[in-house]
Design an enzyme around this catalytic site. Structure first.
Site, PDB file in Angstrom:
ATOM      1  N   LYS A 126      54.719  10.520  59.103  1.00  0.00           N
ATOM      2  CA  LYS A 126      54.445   9.798  60.345  1.00  0.00           C
ATOM      3  C   LYS A 126      54.040   8.201  60.196  1.00  0.00           C
ATOM      4  O   LYS A 126      54.576   7.422  60.665  1.00  0.00           O
ATOM      5  CB  LYS A 126      53.101  10.521  61.110  1.00  0.00           C
ATOM      6  N   THR A 161      48.341  15.660  64.374  1.00  0.00           N
ATOM      7  CA  THR A 161      48.804  17.166  63.476  1.00  0.00           C
ATOM      8  C   THR A 161      48.779  18.011  64.584  1.00  0.00           C
ATOM      9  O   THR A 161      49.133  19.241  64.468  1.00  0.00           O
ATOM     10  CB  THR A 161      47.891  17.220  62.422  1.00  0.00           C
TER      11      THR A 161
HETATM   12  P1  ADP Z   1      51.604  11.459  57.293  1.00  0.00           P
HETATM   13  O1  ADP Z   1      51.420  10.095  57.902  1.00  0.00           O
HETATM   14  O2  ADP Z   1      52.327  12.027  58.198  1.00  0.00           O
HETATM   15  O3  ADP Z   1      50.602  12.254  56.943  1.00  0.00           O
HETATM   16  P2  ADP Z   1      52.900   9.599  55.280  1.00  0.00           P
HETATM   17  O4  ADP Z   1      53.848   8.770  56.088  1.00  0.00           O
HETATM   18  O5  ADP Z   1      51.717   8.992  54.775  1.00  0.00           O
HETATM   19  O6  ADP Z   1      52.763  11.075  56.172  1.00  0.00           O
HETATM   20  O7  ADP Z   1      53.786  10.339  54.235  1.00  0.00           O
HETATM   21  C1  ADP Z   1      53.270  10.610  52.968  1.00  0.00           C
HETATM   22  C2  ADP Z   1      54.206   9.907  51.772  1.00  0.00           C
HETATM   23  O8  ADP Z   1      55.233  10.586  51.655  1.00  0.00           O
HETATM   24  C3  ADP Z   1      54.563   8.417  51.876  1.00  0.00           C
HETATM   25  O9  ADP Z   1      53.802   7.742  50.998  1.00  0.00           O
HETATM   26  C4  ADP Z   1      55.954   8.358  51.488  1.00  0.00           C
HETATM   27  O10 ADP Z   1      55.728   7.895  50.270  1.00  0.00           O
HETATM   28  C5  ADP Z   1      56.404   9.630  51.450  1.00  0.00           C
HETATM   29  N1  ADP Z   1      57.267  10.034  52.566  1.00  0.00           N
HETATM   30  C6  ADP Z   1      57.109  10.591  53.717  1.00  0.00           C
HETATM   31  N2  ADP Z   1      58.195  10.829  54.456  1.00  0.00           N
HETATM   32  C7  ADP Z   1      59.307  10.491  53.532  1.00  0.00           C
HETATM   33  C8  ADP Z   1      60.808  10.386  53.569  1.00  0.00           C
HETATM   34  N3  ADP Z   1      61.285  10.845  54.645  1.00  0.00           N
HETATM   35  N4  ADP Z   1      61.436   9.941  52.592  1.00  0.00           N
HETATM   36  C9  ADP Z   1      60.525   9.534  51.411  1.00  0.00           C
HETATM   37  N5  ADP Z   1      59.563   9.545  51.471  1.00  0.00           N
HETATM   38  C10 ADP Z   1      58.753  10.049  52.380  1.00  0.00           C
END
Ligand code: ADP
Length: 341
Positions: A71, A164
């Site tokens: 996200k 979430t």
């Molecule tokens: P959320 O905000 O949903 O908790 P994040 O955006 O912080 O998740 O994602 C966590 C990590 O996973 C990021 O640092 C990124 O490196 C990796 N990541 C997430 N989605 C992808 C994707 N589609 N492709 C490559 N890496 C991703």
């Protein structure tokens, strides 16, 4: 069993909280680099292109998924793709005054990212309504009978909210997001691709089979894949000859106490408690007390994956361990409670 730090705080940090420098360096920066989630990307591509054509700000975006699926990464990508400023705020700690100072400093088209938006206080959410709808802020001036409300115009910005728990947002708040995007758990092949790309970025010499071994155990979650890669790389450097072979990966995963499905000692404790202590059915509060865990960590971080894996069901009578859970964790099937309460 797991030898690494699996305290509540560290687990919550691993799965839910802001990332560290290591993760930061691995973040994809464009929609093209963002792996998988084809539908979400297509949806965003269309809206971004349309907004650019109109020369207008993008509609407000709500991003919904369990932790670690991308996200925050997508929010930054949106701002990169439309080439505007990116500002970030943490939902739960925001007050009305923070809203005023943050919003009045935005320029046209800027992205304001608010994480954990469902945890923002109700009255703070409500103060966002006129800003989201009419790009105006209602400011109360003075106190008592002489007080007045004045309207302050703000720039046409885009709010990107991440949650979430979409169900915890008030209906009128949710409705003010013109674009709603759901991210699903990733398939192992998508995660394998990320592991391959990230290994190259980090100069890790890794075999294809080792990539897949890690991908299969990442619980469909990119953040966990990055974490596993980092841990296993360290293991390979110390115990192996630096090359991440399939054997070294398997050995490292066993060392870190991660099983075939990516479950670790804390997941085992969850099901052991649910099945042995509560006969397979329990309420969230009781489970949280028995596990000495935060209720939110259990319901937002652990359980969505158990549900997806068919190990757990949420019923009006509580959390219920399924037949599949009894089988997987080696308890006699048929001794669990009925799903009907
Ligand atoms: P959320 O905000 O949903 O908790 P994040 O955006 O912080 O998740 O994602 C966590 C990590 O996973 C990021 O640092 C990124 O490196 C990796 N990541 C997430 N989605 C992808 C994707 N589609 N492709 C490559 N890496 C991703």
């Amino acid at each position: 069993m797991a030898n690494h730090d699996t305290s509540d705080a560290s687990r919550m940090h691993d799965l839910a909280v802001e990332d560290d420098g290591f993760e930061y360096s691995l973040r994809p920066e464009t929609l093209k680099e963002f792996i998988g989630q084809e539908r979400a990307k297509e949806q965003l591509r269309i809206h971004i292109e349309a907004a650019k054509k109109r020369g207008d700000a993008l509609e407000h975006v709500l991003l919904v998924s369990p932790p670690g699926l991308g996200k925050t990464t997508l929010a930054k990508i949106i701002s990169n793709e439309i080439e505007t400023n990116f500002k970030q705020a943490i939902g739960p700690v925001m007050e009305k005054l923070d809203i005023v100072s943050t919003l009045s400093n935005l320029e046209k088209g800027d992205i304001l990212f608010i994480d954990e938006i469902h945890r923002m206080k109700g009255y703070v959410q409500e103060s966002l309504y006129p800003a989201m709808e009419d790009y105006q802020l209602d400011l109360a001036i003075g106190q008592g009978p002489a007080s007045d409300v004045v309207q302050l115009d703000i720039a046409r910005f885009t709010l990107v909210g991440a949650t979430t728990r979409e169900g915890l947002l008030a209906g009128p708040f949710r409705d003010r997001f013109g674009i709603r995007i759901h991210l699903d758990y990733y398939e192992p092949v998508d995660i394998q691709q990320a592991i391959r790309i990230n290994s190259a970025k980090l100069n890790i010499d890794i075999e294809d089979e080792a990539e897949y071994a890690l991908a299969r155990r990442s619980r469909g979650t990119m953040r966990i894949a990055n974490k596993l890669l980092a841990n296993v790389r360290d293991y390979a450097e110390v115990k192996g000859n630096g090359v991440l072979t399939f054997e070294v990966a398997e050995e490292a995963l066993a060392f870190f106490g991660i099983d075939e499905r990516g479950l670790d000692s804390q997941d085992y404790a969850y099901f052991r408690t649910l099945i042995e202590k509560f006969n397979g059915r329990a309420g969230l509060k009781a489970l949280a007390v028995a596990l000495s865990e935060d209720e939110r960590t259990i319901s937002e971080v652990y359980e969505p994956y158990y549900i997806k894996e068919g190990l757990l069901m949420l019923t009006p009578g509580g959390r219920v361990a399924t037949d599949a859970a009894y089988e997987y964790f080696d308890y006699p099937v048929g001794t669990q409670p009925s799903l009907f309460y």
